[in-house]
Motif scaffolding. Structure first.
Motif, PDB file in Angstrom:
ATOM      1  N   ARG A  64       3.704  11.104  22.073  1.00 22.25           N
ATOM      2  CA  ARG A  64       3.037  10.237  21.247  1.00 22.25           C
ATOM      3  C   ARG A  64       1.885  11.326  20.549  1.00 22.25           C
ATOM      4  O   ARG A  64       1.650  11.359  19.368  1.00 22.25           O
ATOM      5  CB  ARG A  64       2.291   9.122  21.646  1.00 22.25           C
ATOM      6  N   THR A  65       1.607  12.340  21.541  1.00 22.58           N
ATOM      7  CA  THR A  65       0.640  13.243  20.756  1.00 22.58           C
ATOM      8  C   THR A  65       1.603  14.411  20.145  1.00 22.58           C
ATOM      9  O   THR A  65       0.933  14.987  19.217  1.00 22.58           O
ATOM     10  CB  THR A  65      -0.205  13.822  22.058  1.00 22.58           C
ATOM     11  N   ARG A  66       2.613  14.679  20.663  1.00 24.24           N
ATOM     12  CA  ARG A  66       3.352  15.764  20.039  1.00 24.24           C
ATOM     13  C   ARG A  66       3.833  15.344  18.537  1.00 24.24           C
ATOM     14  O   ARG A  66       3.644  16.206  17.618  1.00 24.24           O
ATOM     15  CB  ARG A  66       4.397  15.998  20.933  1.00 24.24           C
ATOM     16  N   GLU A  67       4.136  14.095  18.321  1.00 26.72           N
ATOM     17  CA  GLU A  67       4.792  13.378  17.153  1.00 26.72           C
ATOM     18  C   GLU A  67       3.587  13.510  16.463  1.00 26.72           C
ATOM     19  O   GLU A  67       3.667  13.644  15.117  1.00 26.72           O
ATOM     20  CB  GLU A  67       5.475  12.211  17.257  1.00 26.72           C
ATOM     21  N   THR A  68       2.278  13.155  16.841  1.00 25.59           N
ATOM     22  CA  THR A  68       1.132  12.997  15.865  1.00 25.59           C
ATOM     23  C   THR A  68       0.644  14.190  15.350  1.00 25.59           C
ATOM     24  O   THR A  68       0.587  14.578  14.051  1.00 25.59           O
ATOM     25  CB  THR A  68       0.079  12.328  16.751  1.00 25.59           C
ATOM     26  N   MET A  69       0.874  15.383  16.204  1.00 26.65           N
ATOM     27  CA  MET A  69       0.451  16.715  15.962  1.00 26.65           C
ATOM     28  C   MET A  69       1.564  17.337  14.947  1.00 26.65           C
ATOM     29  O   MET A  69       1.343  17.930  13.800  1.00 26.65           O
ATOM     30  CB  MET A  69       0.751  17.641  17.014  1.00 26.65           C
ATOM     31  N   GLU A  70       2.978  16.874  15.019  1.00 28.90           N
ATOM     32  CA  GLU A  70       3.942  17.642  14.431  1.00 28.90           C
ATOM     33  C   GLU A  70       3.678  16.647  12.806  1.00 28.90           C
ATOM     34  O   GLU A  70       4.106  17.673  11.818  1.00 28.90           O
ATOM     35  CB  GLU A  70       5.272  17.370  14.845  1.00 28.90           C
ATOM     36  N   ARG A  71       3.371  15.534  12.809  1.00 27.32           N
ATOM     37  CA  ARG A  71       3.432  14.966  11.725  1.00 27.32           C
ATOM     38  C   ARG A  71       2.219  15.419  10.743  1.00 27.32           C
ATOM     39  O   ARG A  71       2.225  15.667   9.439  1.00 27.32           O
ATOM     40  CB  ARG A  71       3.399  13.513  11.672  1.00 27.32           C
TER      41      ARG A  71
END
Length: 194
Positions: A64-71
């Motif tokens: 969930r943090t990786r997807e937030t960062m990538e978005r």
């Protein structure tokens, strides 16, 4: 010691957030609201910091943090995958309580839930960790920051940062709301929400 400014982002909403479930270190993905929040944070960061691409970007390794960062990086116009991961930035673990709502925790173990409410900072759930323990896990990661950093992590991590860097009392920090879809700016011993 002067510390670099931290632009803290809590990951976007997950279905477990929406249901009030304790996620801890369970790897629950963002939902549609969470993806929208991550995109909005990218817009906020681009507005707040001219030349934001020159900052360091570090995230917890949970999905969930990786997807937030990538978005948010994609919205800014940066390569989505070009950031660092730090295991020490994972969420506090609630041990055997993970996956439960607070009403479910209270129904299963009212005495333990009441004790946690009385001593929220120091209380260790069964198989979990306290905020005090989390602070000791997170401190070396924060001490290693040498430049202004966008940090994507979790609500528990934000609470210990506020206690560690902004002189927020542990009791107050443990009960603070940590917003999704906004940026928590920590600089010079103070914090603001953008």
């Amino acid at each position: 010691m002067t510390r670099p400014r931290i632009l803290f982002v809590r990951h976007g909403e997950t279905d477990w957030n929406a249901e009030g479930r304790l996620q801890g270190q369970h790897d629950i993905p963002l939902n549609a609201v969470g993806r929208e929040q991550a995109d909005r944070v990218g817009t906020t960061l681009a507005r707040l910091v001219p030349g934001i691409g020159d900052l360091d970007f570090v995230a917890s390794p949970l999905g969930r943090t990786r997807e937030t960062m990538e978005r948010l990086r994609a919205v800014i116009g940066l390569a989505p995958e070009a950031y660092g991961l730090d295991e020490r930035l994972k969420e506090i673990t609630f041990g055997s309580w993970e996956g439960l709502t607070w009403p479910e925790v209270r129904a299963r173990d009212a005495a333990a839930a009441s004790e946690r409410e009385r001593r929220k900072w120091d209380y260790v759930p069964p198989g979990g960790e306290s905020y005090a323990m989390l602070l000791e896990r997170v401190r070396p990661a924060i001490d290693a920051l040498t430049r202004e950093t966008v940090l994507v992590s979790h609500g528990g991590v934000a609470r210990v940062l506020l206690a560690m860097l902004c002189n927020v009392s542990p009791r107050q920090a443990a009960g603070l709301d940590i917003w999704q879809g906004r940026v928590l700016v920590i600089a010079d011993g103070h914090f603001t929400w953008e």
